[in-house]
Design an enzyme around this catalytic site. Structure first.
Site, PDB file in Angstrom:
ATOM      1  N   CYS A 100       0.831  -1.198   0.000  1.00 45.52           N
ATOM      2  CA  CYS A 100       0.000   0.000   0.000  1.00 45.52           C
ATOM      3  C   CYS A 100       0.869   1.252   0.000  1.00 45.52           C
ATOM      4  O   CYS A 100       1.833   1.357   0.768  1.00 45.52           O
ATOM      5  CB  CYS A 100      -0.917   0.006   1.227  1.00 45.52           C
ATOM      6  N   CYS A 106      -0.952   5.984   7.090  1.00 44.78           N
ATOM      7  CA  CYS A 106      -2.240   5.499   7.582  1.00 44.78           C
ATOM      8  C   CYS A 106      -2.004   4.557   8.760  1.00 44.78           C
ATOM      9  O   CYS A 106      -1.098   3.729   8.736  1.00 44.78           O
ATOM     10  CB  CYS A 106      -2.971   4.785   6.450  1.00 44.78           C
ATOM     11  N   CYS A 109      -2.903  -0.354   8.924  1.00 40.36           N
ATOM     12  CA  CYS A 109      -2.118  -1.589   8.798  1.00 40.36           C
ATOM     13  C   CYS A 109      -0.707  -1.332   9.323  1.00 40.36           C
ATOM     14  O   CYS A 109      -0.014  -0.455   8.820  1.00 40.36           O
ATOM     15  CB  CYS A 109      -2.055  -2.042   7.343  1.00 40.36           C
ATOM     16  N   CYS A 185      -7.346   1.771  -1.181  1.00 37.78           N
ATOM     17  CA  CYS A 185      -7.071   1.003   0.035  1.00 37.78           C
ATOM     18  C   CYS A 185      -6.837  -0.448  -0.346  1.00 37.78           C
ATOM     19  O   CYS A 185      -7.707  -1.089  -0.951  1.00 37.78           O
ATOM     20  CB  CYS A 185      -8.224   1.124   1.027  1.00 37.78           C
ATOM     21  N   ASN A 329     -24.273 -15.884  14.974  1.00 38.10           N
ATOM     22  CA  ASN A 329     -23.166 -16.344  14.131  1.00 38.10           C
ATOM     23  C   ASN A 329     -22.760 -17.786  14.441  1.00 38.10           C
ATOM     24  O   ASN A 329     -22.461 -18.563  13.527  1.00 38.10           O
ATOM     25  CB  ASN A 329     -21.970 -15.408  14.325  1.00 38.10           C
ATOM     26  N   GLU A 345     -27.564 -12.674  25.021  1.00 38.19           N
ATOM     27  CA  GLU A 345     -26.976 -11.429  24.557  1.00 38.19           C
ATOM     28  C   GLU A 345     -27.339 -10.303  25.518  1.00 38.19           C
ATOM     29  O   GLU A 345     -28.368 -10.368  26.189  1.00 38.19           O
ATOM     30  CB  GLU A 345     -27.500 -11.087  23.155  1.00 38.19           C
ATOM     31  N   ASP A 371     -27.034  -9.517  31.390  1.00 40.34           N
ATOM     32  CA  ASP A 371     -25.763  -8.819  31.556  1.00 40.34           C
ATOM     33  C   ASP A 371     -24.719  -9.840  31.987  1.00 40.34           C
ATOM     34  O   ASP A 371     -24.690 -10.258  33.149  1.00 40.34           O
ATOM     35  CB  ASP A 371     -25.906  -7.712  32.603  1.00 40.34           C
ATOM     36  N   ASP A 394     -18.064 -15.948  23.028  1.00 36.64           N
ATOM     37  CA  ASP A 394     -17.531 -15.068  21.986  1.00 36.64           C
ATOM     38  C   ASP A 394     -17.648 -13.620  22.472  1.00 36.64           C
ATOM     39  O   ASP A 394     -18.397 -12.817  21.914  1.00 36.64           O
ATOM     40  CB  ASP A 394     -18.295 -15.277  20.678  1.00 36.64           C
ATOM     41  N   CYS A 420     -11.194 -11.924  20.628  1.00 31.93           N
ATOM     42  CA  CYS A 420     -10.548 -10.902  19.797  1.00 31.93           C
ATOM     43  C   CYS A 420      -9.408 -10.220  20.545  1.00 31.93           C
ATOM     44  O   CYS A 420      -8.794  -9.294  20.013  1.00 31.93           O
ATOM     45  CB  CYS A 420     -11.563  -9.878  19.310  1.00 31.93           C
TER      46      CYS A 420
END
Length: 464
Positions: A100, A106, A109, A185, A329, A345, A371, A394, A420
């Site tokens: 890139c 930027c 990345c 991009c 998901n 959820e 919660d 998740d 994550c």
């Protein structure tokens, strides 16, 4: 993998941690200090780690292990310095030409200067090191990955007017509010990439471009969606947005208002759908709405779902609970395998989304709002959902510590954890291992190629 997930004796700190713990002291002004340094390894955020002549740790932007660099310190801190490369004196074999043109400007990345396989090895190493800090040995994680370019189907572009009145469109620079103006991009999926030139041209014609804060881009399998964040409505500009939507053939809406923004469509309101195709199952269609969470990499998300389904092997008669279930998901593919699923959820709208998606696909999924950071709520939930065969976690970046602590009192035979944030995963895994769970499978998902971010997957089994 005999040692996988097994506790080992604690050890003294090596002093070679890749994690940067920021002290309270504020940054000082940029320094003119310059020195040749040898890069020893990568920090978890992808910066090179070296030590100066006094032994002080130096984190160097865009430097790779084994390289010798002439580095200039731009931030002095009490325990470490931050620097950038002035000259590359010895080049690593892992270094490649960034694909890139905006790399280094930027902030999107951080690792484009590093070979793809080296990026993935780094992410495996990060996960293993974080678990080692918790006294847990991991074998080499399996890697899930997809295309090395044009993978990102969701993005947010900032809009700003500079001092000369020019409209800037792009991403923020690293650790800064400064907007980097881009014309292309490398990581956007091609339909979104193709929208950048006409979008820039439109912004330059607006009567009130300062009312536009940012633009969200989203590509589904069937269409492109643009969502404009606008401080207030503007009649003439609304006509321009409507004409743009008609010309480009996509869906275009605007979040209008400073505080409680309302969504107004300049085009026909789209039907947003995500399709999951898991081997041995019929295709599943999940509907969602603007603002709902959707993984940025469709291919890798599909692989993650397939991996969890394979690990849990759902079958008729089994009971599975999915916590932090999103729009379903994982819930729907597990239910499609025959298991009865209870999804939980924190958002009432997402509970409704799970229920409607389950009904649309004819699946046995119940859903409730709770919660999951509240220990009393988690206690009640696990008490009411006894005799579970498996559990899926998740959570968001802050993890699922409350749930993992409670699982010592309410053990489940199998648990699939999708994370994550590898640091909070390691923390939560330590609670589970202490409670009698053992790690049976580990995978790293290269969801965010060319960045230091990643998804991690683990399968735990309870051994008491």
């Amino acid at each position: 993998m005999a040692m996988l997930g097994k506790r080992r004796p604690s050890r003294a700190a090596s002093g070679k941690s890749g994690l940067v713990r920021q002290p309270a002291a504020k940054s000082t002004s940029a320094s003119d200090t310059s020195d040749a340094l040898v890069v020893e390894r990568l920090a978890h955020d992808g910066r090179g780690v070296a030590h100066d002549a006094t032994g002080k740790t130096v984190f160097i932007d865009r430097a790779l292990p084994g390289e010798r660099v002439d580095a200039a310190v731009h931030v002095n801190r009490k325990r470490f310095d931050e620097a950038h490369v002035k000259a590359l004196l010895h080049r690593s074999q892992q270094r490649v030409e960034p694909p890139c043109v905006y790399f280094g400007q930027c902030g999107g990345c951080q690792l484009q200067h590093m070979a793809i396989e080296a990026q993935r090895t780094h992410k495996q190493d990060v996960l293993c090191e974080l678990f080692a800090r918790q006294g847990i040995e991991l074998g080499p994680p399996h890697v899930l990955h997809g295309s090395s370019e044009h993978y990102r189907r969701r993005a947010r572009l900032g809009v700003k007017i500079d001092g000369q009145g020019n409209v800037l469109l792009g991403f923020r620079a690293a650790h800064s509010h400064r907007l980097v103006d881009i014309h292309q991009c490398h990581v956007l999926v091609e339909p979104l990439q193709a929208l950048l030139p006409p979008l820039r041209a439109l912004l330059a014609t607006l009567e009130a471009p300062r009312l536009v804060g940012h633009i969200e881009l989203l590509a589904t399998a069937s269409e492109c969606v643009l969502l404009v964040r606008q401080l207030k409505a503007h009649a003439l500009d609304a006509e321009r947005w409507q004409a743009f939507a008609k010309q480009q053939g996509g869906a275009l809406g605007a979040w209008l208002g400073r505080e409680s923004a309302s969504l107004h469509w300049y085009s026909a309101e789209p039907v947003l759908e995500e399709t999951l195709q898991i081997e041995g199952q019929p295709p599943l269609t999940l509907t969602f709405a603007p603002g709902d969470f959707l993984q940025v990499n469709a291919d890798v998300n599909q692989q993650m779902v397939a991996q969890v389904v394979k690990w849990l092997a759902p079958a008729p008669g089994q009971h599975v609970m999915d916590l932090f279930a999103g729009m379903g998901n994982f819930s729907l593919p597990i239910a499609s395998g025959g298991a009865k699923v209870h999804a939980v959820e924190g958002s009432a709208s997402m509970v409704a989304r799970i229920s409607s998606n389950a009904a649309r696909n004819g699946l046995d999924v119940s859903a409730q709002q709770a919660d999951l950071s509240d220990s009393a709520a988690v206690e009640t939930l696990l008490t009411n959902q006894q005799h579970l065969d498996a559990l899926v976690l998740d959570p968001p970046r802050n993890g699922a510590e409350t749930v993992c602590k409670a699982l010592s009192r309410y053990p489940v035979p199998r648990l699939a954890y999708v994370s994550c944030d590898p640091a909070t995963l390691a923390r939560d895994a330590a609670h589970l291992v202490q409670a009698g769970y053992r790690i049976k499978q580990v995978a790293v998902a290269d969801m965010f190629l060319h960045t230091a971010h990643m998804e991690s997957l683990m399968l735990f089994e309870y051994e008491g």
